[in-house]
Design a protein around this motif. Structure first.
Motif: not given
Length: 195
Positions: A167-195
């Motif tokens: 929640s923003a206090l005293d007006g709007p907030v701008t931030s950088i959010l990093l979501l960190e997940y453990p990589a899983t070996g069984d994660r499908p590789a079709i259409g999921v790479h953003g690199d």
């Protein structure tokens, strides 16, 4: 609102991930808490997902959010123009996914995050950790019972598995959010790479 192109990326990834996981629409609806008709619309590219919808699908499919929102890269050079990134909106938060980084044992998603004042964004929790760097405004973030107040230049990191709020206090907030997940070996590789 999600553009037609972004909606098609989500549709393609959602369908591929669901099929690779061997899930029917009914089973994915049960696991995600999203109506089967809504899932059908999303898979056809005609739905308009919210932050809550995308995170529910991410949890149900066991993939990072970027696995649903990013198309396969076509070049080694990555240039992201802010005006061209789709906004995913929730109750109080607007997210623009800027980049996905696949590291040896971790996936990191980089977001431009804007928090609107007057509302609270609630998350029931998801896999991984959240890293937040505030660039403008004052943000209340973290567990609902003991949130942190962070201002410009402040950084906070917390496990995302439990409920948390923004929640923003005293007006709007701008931030950088990093979501960190453990990589899983069984994660499908079709259409999921953003690199």
């Amino acid at each position: 609102m999600v553009s037609r192109q972004a909606g098609q990326v989500l549709a393609d990834n959602l369908r591929a991930l669901r099929e690779l996981s061997g899930l029917s629409l009914s089973e994915l609806a049960r696991r995600s808490g999203i109506a089967k008709g809504t899932l059908s619309q999303l898979e056809s590219g005609t739905g308009n997902p919210t932050i809550e919808t995308v995170f529910s699908l991410s949890n149900a499919l066991g993939v990072p959010v970027s696995g649903l929102l990013t198309a396969p890269a076509e070049s080694e050079v990555v240039l992201v123009r802010g005006a061209e990134v789709e906004v995913l909106s929730g109750t109080a938060v607007d997210l623009r996914m800027v980049r996905r980084l696949d590291l040896a044992d971790t996936v990191v998603e980089v977001y431009d995050q804007r928090i609107r004042p007057g509302e609270t964004q609630y998350s029931p929790g998801h896999t991984g950790r959240e890293h937040v760097l505030v660039t403008e405004g004052v943000l209340r973030v973290g567990p609902p019972t003991e949130p942190y107040e962070v201002g410009p230049g402040d950084y906070v990191c917390f496990p995302a598995a439990g409920p948390h709020v923004y929640s923003a206090l005293d007006g709007p907030v701008t931030s950088i959010l990093l979501l960190e997940y453990p990589a899983t070996g069984d994660r499908p590789a079709i259409g999921v790479h953003g690199d």
